[in-house]
Design an enzyme around this catalytic site. Structure first.
Site, short mmCIF file in Angstrom:
data_model
loop_
_atom_site.label_atom_id
_atom_site.label_comp_id
_atom_site.label_asym_id
_atom_site.label_seq_id
_atom_site.Cartn_x
_atom_site.Cartn_y
_atom_site.Cartn_z
N LYS A 1 0.83 -1.20 0.00
CA LYS A 1 0.00 0.00 0.00
C LYS A 1 0.86 1.26 0.00
CE LYS A 1 -4.02 -2.20 2.08
NZ LYS A 1 -4.94 -2.27 3.24
N LYS B 1 -6.46 11.46 -0.68
CA LYS B 1 -5.40 11.19 0.29
C LYS B 1 -4.03 11.49 -0.32
CE LYS B 1 -3.39 7.66 3.28
NZ LYS B 1 -3.34 6.23 3.68
N ARG C 1 2.52 11.94 3.52
CA ARG C 1 3.41 11.34 2.53
C ARG C 1 3.46 12.19 1.26
NH1 ARG C 1 1.66 6.47 3.36
NH2 ARG C 1 3.18 6.18 5.01
N ASP D 1 9.83 6.50 6.54
CA ASP D 1 9.52 6.07 7.89
C ASP D 1 8.43 7.00 8.38
OD1 ASP D 1 10.23 4.02 9.83
OD2 ASP D 1 10.65 5.69 11.17
N GLY E 1 -3.53 1.26 8.31
CA GLY E 1 -2.96 1.78 9.55
C GLY E 1 -4.01 2.47 10.42
N TYR E 2 -3.70 3.68 10.84
CA TYR E 2 -4.58 4.43 11.73
C TYR E 2 -5.57 5.32 10.97
CZ TYR E 2 -1.17 3.00 15.26
OH TYR E 2 -0.36 2.25 16.08
#
Length: 201
Positions: free
Chosen positions: A11, A177, A183, A68, A155-156
């Site tokens: 993803k 998004k 990102r 990260d 994820g969250y």
């Protein structure tokens, strides 16, 4: 230009490839080249991303890009931070998005301050010994919901509410998004640096 992505997260690859492809960058995962994941022993996103980028570049002989990223919650002192992907394991629970979200909700059950942000550190190196790594940070501010909303993302995302949009990240389309995320913000900055320092078209 072919660049190794120091991640095996499909993803994450999809999001980054969509952001970098228009600039003529082809991302290949380190896993597809048989490169194992690097250790992430540090307490900051930047240090971990740099370690992962150098590791992938050294093993592949190609330029490398590492991401990260994670969630930083104000009232939890920035936790889960660099441990976001395995937050649940700190409390003896299995590693999964669902468990991570469940643990976060438990830790925040009595907290009034719900402010949080997604943080992304992107690091690109031309080689393992590159003395001039390119480093970009992106931050996406929001609030943690009391219950998950939405089916998209990972994820969250179902717990991260963006007040300006009136929706959780998991309720946004992939296009939305990719235009607004932590990102995306880091990618815009990194691509600018790559054009200037690497003469990327």
């Amino acid at each position: 230009m072919k660049i190794v992505l120091a991640s095996n997260n499909a993803k994450k690859l999809g999001e980054l490839q969509a952001l970098f492809a228009p600039r003529g960058v082809e991302l290949v995962t380190q896993g597809s080249l048989g490169i194992p994941e690097a250790e992430e022993p540090f307490e900051s996103f930047v240090e971990n991303a740099l370690t992962k980028a150098r590791h992938a570049a050294r093993a592949s002989g190609l330029p490398a890009l590492a991401d990260d990223s994670g969630l930083a919650v104000e009232a939890l002192g920035g936790a889960p931070g660099v441990l976001s992907a395995r937050y649940a394991t700190l409390f003896g629970r299995p590693k999964s998005d669902a468990e991570n979200n469940a643990v976060l909700l438990e830790k925040m059950a009595d907290l009034v301050d719900r402010r949080a942000r997604f943080v992304c550190a992107l690091v690109a190196v031309r080689s393992a010994e590159d003395p001039e790594p390119l480093i970009a940070m992106g931050r996406w501010q929001g609030e943690i919901l009391h219950a998950a909303q939405g089916e998209g993302g990972f994820g969250y995302d179902p717990l991260m509410f963006i007040p300006a949009l009136g929706a959780s990240v998991a309720q946004l389309s992939a296009v939305q998004k990719n235009a607004l995320s932590h990102r995306a913000l880091a990618s815009v900055d990194l691509l600018k640096q790559m054009r200037e320092a690497w003469h990327l078209g």
